[in-house]
Design a protein around this motif. Structure first.
Motif, PDB file in Angstrom:
ATOM      1  N   SER A   1       0.816  -1.220   0.000  1.00 27.76           N
ATOM      2  CA  SER A   1       0.000   0.000   0.000  1.00 27.76           C
ATOM      3  C   SER A   1       0.848   1.267   0.000  1.00 27.76           C
ATOM      4  CB  SER A   1      -0.945   0.002   1.203  1.00 27.76           C
ATOM      5  OG  SER A   1      -0.207  -0.015   2.410  1.00 27.76           O
ATOM      6  N   TRP A   2       2.086   1.178   0.419  1.00 29.55           N
ATOM      7  CA  TRP A   2       2.980   2.329   0.479  1.00 29.55           C
ATOM      8  C   TRP A   2       3.837   2.472  -0.782  1.00 29.55           C
ATOM      9  CZ3 TRP A   2       7.512  -0.154  -0.028  1.00 29.55           C
ATOM     10  CH2 TRP A   2       7.616  -1.439   0.517  1.00 29.55           C
ATOM     11  N   CYS A   3       3.615   1.624  -1.767  1.00 28.23           N
ATOM     12  CA  CYS A   3       4.412   1.603  -3.003  1.00 28.23           C
ATOM     13  C   CYS A   3       3.665   2.342  -4.117  1.00 28.23           C
ATOM     14  CB  CYS A   3       4.678   0.139  -3.383  1.00 28.23           C
ATOM     15  SG  CYS A   3       5.326  -0.119  -5.043  1.00 28.23           S
ATOM     16  N   GLY A   4       4.143   3.526  -4.473  1.00 24.88           N
ATOM     17  CA  GLY A   4       3.499   4.332  -5.510  1.00 24.88           C
ATOM     18  C   GLY A   4       3.324   3.609  -6.838  1.00 24.88           C
ATOM     19  N   PRO A   5       4.388   3.006  -7.406  1.00 29.38           N
ATOM     20  CA  PRO A   5       4.222   2.286  -8.673  1.00 29.38           C
ATOM     21  C   PRO A   5       3.223   1.129  -8.568  1.00 29.38           C
ATOM     22  CG  PRO A   5       6.545   2.728  -8.271  1.00 29.38           C
ATOM     23  CD  PRO A   5       5.810   3.105  -7.015  1.00 29.38           C
ATOM     24  N   CYS A   6       3.147   0.503  -7.396  1.00 24.26           N
ATOM     25  CA  CYS A   6       2.173  -0.580  -7.204  1.00 24.26           C
ATOM     26  C   CYS A   6       0.754  -0.036  -7.338  1.00 24.26           C
ATOM     27  CB  CYS A   6       2.324  -1.211  -5.818  1.00 24.26           C
ATOM     28  SG  CYS A   6       3.936  -1.937  -5.473  1.00 24.26           S
ATOM     29  N   LEU A   7       0.504   1.113  -6.725  1.00 24.27           N
ATOM     30  CA  LEU A   7      -0.832   1.704  -6.744  1.00 24.27           C
ATOM     31  C   LEU A   7      -1.260   2.062  -8.161  1.00 24.27           C
ATOM     32  CD1 LEU A   7      -0.604   3.959  -3.569  1.00 24.27           C
ATOM     33  CD2 LEU A   7      -1.522   1.640  -3.780  1.00 24.27           C
ATOM     34  N   LYS A   8      -0.314   2.456  -8.997  1.00 22.98           N
ATOM     35  CA  LYS A   8      -0.628   2.761 -10.395  1.00 22.98           C
ATOM     36  C   LYS A   8      -0.885   1.493 -11.198  1.00 22.98           C
ATOM     37  CE  LYS A   8       1.838   7.115 -10.598  1.00 22.98           C
ATOM     38  NZ  LYS A   8       2.956   7.872 -11.158  1.00 22.98           N
ATOM     39  N   GLU A   9      -0.212   0.392 -10.833  1.00 19.51           N
ATOM     40  CA  GLU A   9      -0.320  -0.858 -11.578  1.00 19.51           C
ATOM     41  C   GLU A   9      -1.592  -1.641 -11.243  1.00 19.51           C
ATOM     42  OE1 GLU A   9       2.734  -4.521 -12.271  1.00 19.51           O
ATOM     43  OE2 GLU A   9       2.223  -4.083 -10.185  1.00 19.51           O
ATOM     44  N   LEU A  10      -2.079  -1.547 -10.013  1.00 21.21           N
ATOM     45  CA  LEU A  10      -3.207  -2.369  -9.568  1.00 21.21           C
ATOM     46  C   LEU A  10      -4.464  -2.236 -10.433  1.00 21.21           C
ATOM     47  CD1 LEU A  10      -2.705  -2.117  -5.697  1.00 21.21           C
ATOM     48  CD2 LEU A  10      -2.384  -4.142  -7.134  1.00 21.21           C
ATOM     49  N   PRO A  11      -4.868  -1.035 -10.864  1.00 22.71           N
ATOM     50  CA  PRO A  11      -6.047  -0.965 -11.746  1.00 22.71           C
ATOM     51  C   PRO A  11      -5.845  -1.710 -13.076  1.00 22.71           C
ATOM     52  CG  PRO A  11      -5.646   1.169 -10.734  1.00 22.71           C
ATOM     53  CD  PRO A  11      -4.445   0.305 -10.419  1.00 22.71           C
ATOM     54  N   ASP A  12      -4.630  -1.677 -13.627  1.00 20.61           N
ATOM     55  CA  ASP A  12      -4.360  -2.433 -14.864  1.00 20.61           C
ATOM     56  C   ASP A  12      -4.490  -3.931 -14.608  1.00 20.61           C
ATOM     57  OD1 ASP A  12      -3.870  -0.163 -16.418  1.00 20.61           O
ATOM     58  OD2 ASP A  12      -1.704  -0.213 -16.045  1.00 20.61           O
ATOM     59  N   LEU A  13      -4.005  -4.378 -13.454  1.00 20.34           N
ATOM     60  CA  LEU A  13      -4.123  -5.796 -13.113  1.00 20.34           C
ATOM     61  C   LEU A  13      -5.587  -6.191 -12.921  1.00 20.34           C
ATOM     62  CD1 LEU A  13      -1.089  -6.131 -10.711  1.00 20.34           C
ATOM     63  CD2 LEU A  13      -1.346  -7.232 -12.939  1.00 20.34           C
ATOM     64  N   GLN A  14      -6.381  -5.284 -12.369  1.00 24.14           N
ATOM     65  CA  GLN A  14      -7.809  -5.564 -12.199  1.00 24.14           C
ATOM     66  C   GLN A  14      -8.485  -5.749 -13.556  1.00 24.14           C
ATOM     67  OE1 GLN A  14      -9.806  -6.317  -9.736  1.00 24.14           O
ATOM     68  NE2 GLN A  14     -11.675  -6.234 -10.958  1.00 24.14           N
ATOM     69  N   ARG A  15      -8.198  -4.846 -14.493  1.00 20.01           N
ATOM     70  CA  ARG A  15      -8.786  -4.963 -15.833  1.00 20.01           C
ATOM     71  C   ARG A  15      -8.314  -6.248 -16.523  1.00 20.01           C
ATOM     72  NH1 ARG A  15      -8.250   0.555 -15.278  1.00 20.01           N
ATOM     73  NH2 ARG A  15      -6.149   0.654 -16.120  1.00 20.01           N
ATOM     74  N   PHE A  16      -7.030  -6.555 -16.387  1.00 20.79           N
ATOM     75  CA  PHE A  16      -6.481  -7.776 -16.971  1.00 20.79           C
ATOM     76  C   PHE A  16      -7.159  -9.008 -16.372  1.00 20.79           C
ATOM     77  CE2 PHE A  16      -3.156 -11.135 -16.828  1.00 20.79           C
ATOM     78  CZ  PHE A  16      -2.991 -11.332 -18.188  1.00 20.79           C
ATOM     79  N   SER A  17      -7.313  -9.022 -15.062  1.00 23.50           N
ATOM     80  CA  SER A  17      -7.957 -10.144 -14.389  1.00 23.50           C
ATOM     81  C   SER A  17      -9.389 -10.329 -14.883  1.00 23.50           C
ATOM     82  CB  SER A  17      -7.948  -9.933 -12.870  1.00 23.50           C
ATOM     83  OG  SER A  17      -8.668 -10.956 -12.228  1.00 23.50           O
ATOM     84  N   GLN A  18     -10.135  -9.249 -15.008  1.00 17.06           N
ATOM     85  CA  GLN A  18     -11.521  -9.335 -15.477  1.00 17.06           C
ATOM     86  C   GLN A  18     -11.590  -9.887 -16.892  1.00 17.06           C
ATOM     87  OE1 GLN A  18     -12.696  -5.241 -14.561  1.00 17.06           O
ATOM     88  NE2 GLN A  18     -14.224  -6.080 -13.157  1.00 17.06           N
ATOM     89  N   ALA A  19     -10.614  -9.530 -17.739  1.00 19.47           N
ATOM     90  CA  ALA A  19     -10.606 -10.029 -19.118  1.00 19.47           C
ATOM     91  C   ALA A  19     -10.186 -11.498 -19.179  1.00 19.47           C
ATOM     92  CB  ALA A  19      -9.662  -9.179 -19.975  1.00 19.47           C
ATOM     93  N   GLN A  20      -9.319 -11.930 -18.281  1.00 22.77           N
ATOM     94  CA  GLN A  20      -8.786 -13.295 -18.300  1.00 22.77           C
ATOM     95  C   GLN A  20      -9.691 -14.312 -17.609  1.00 22.77           C
ATOM     96  OE1 GLN A  20      -5.710 -14.523 -19.699  1.00 22.77           O
ATOM     97  NE2 GLN A  20      -6.018 -12.613 -20.799  1.00 22.77           N
ATOM     98  N   THR A  21     -10.421 -13.896 -16.598  1.00 26.21           N
ATOM     99  CA  THR A  21     -11.215 -14.824 -15.789  1.00 26.21           C
ATOM    100  C   THR A  21     -12.172 -15.689 -16.597  1.00 26.21           C
ATOM    101  OG1 THR A  21     -10.976 -13.474 -13.812  1.00 26.21           O
ATOM    102  CG2 THR A  21     -12.859 -14.960 -13.866  1.00 26.21           C
ATOM    103  N   PRO A  22     -12.923 -15.149 -17.569  1.00 27.87           N
ATOM    104  CA  PRO A  22     -13.865 -16.021 -18.290  1.00 27.87           C
ATOM    105  C   PRO A  22     -13.208 -16.959 -19.305  1.00 27.87           C
ATOM    106  CG  PRO A  22     -14.060 -13.760 -19.076  1.00 27.87           C
ATOM    107  CD  PRO A  22     -13.095 -13.744 -17.919  1.00 27.87           C
TER     108      PRO A  22
END
Length: 178
Positions: free
Chosen positions: A69-90
């Motif tokens: 939670s204290w990692c700035g680059p992580c916070l920017k990356e998490l929304p991209d991972l969420q979108r990727f996960s939603q596209a990959q799950t089905p």
């Protein structure tokens, strides 16, 4: 801090750094495991306090993403991972994204809820490098990601944020893995 104290602190810091072995100062940020290496048996805790293992996702490619939670680059990356996960799950051979928060459960839960992350979030309270060291991340660089094929073989590791194009390449690599 007075000027003499500051000078003393600087001299002490320089002396300590000079005393460190050269090999540790020159160590690479990460050392990728050999291609085809089996992922180690790892266990974490989920946000409800239950144990979770890497083995529970065997049978489908997995992208482990270490963040905090204290990692700035992580916070920017998490929304991209969420979108990727939603596209990959089905997709039947889609990549299963799993977040590994190097935080306490409360901080990880708060950020999961704030960003509305729906893929599994686990915690590792040891802090960096923790289990990421098993994948070559010996100094705890964040974010840090690992792609593992459906059989549990490490395909790729990456230090720093993954961008959407990187994620698509990783998905293709996971599909192409025998």
């Amino acid at each position: 801090m007075t000027l003499p104290h500051l000078r003393s602190a600087i001299v002490l810091a320089l002396a300590l750094s000079a005393a460190l072995p050269t090999a540790s100062r020159a160590a690479p940020l990460t050392t990728a495991p050999p291609a085809g290496q089996a992922a180690p048996a790892l266990q974490w805790t989920d946000l409800e306090g239950r144990p979770a293992t890497l083995a529970q996702w065997r049978g489908r490619p997995v992208l482990l993403n270490y963040w905090a939670s204290w990692c700035g680059p992580c916070l920017k990356e998490l929304p991209d991972l969420q979108r990727f996960s939603q596209a990959q799950t089905p997709l039947p051979d889609g990549v299963h994204v799993v977040g590994i928060a190097l935080d306490d459960i409360d901080a990880a839960t708060a950020l999961r809820d704030q960003l509305q992350l729906t893929y599994p979030q686990l915690v590792e309270s040891d802090g960096p490098p923790g289990s990421a060291a098993a994948f070559g991340n010996r100094i705890g660089t964040l974010p840090f990601s690992v792609l593992i094929d459906a059989r549990g073989t490490v395909l790729q590791v990456h230090s720093g944020p993954l961008h959407p194009a990187d994620l698509e390449r990783w998905a293709a690599a996971a599909r192409g893995a025998p």
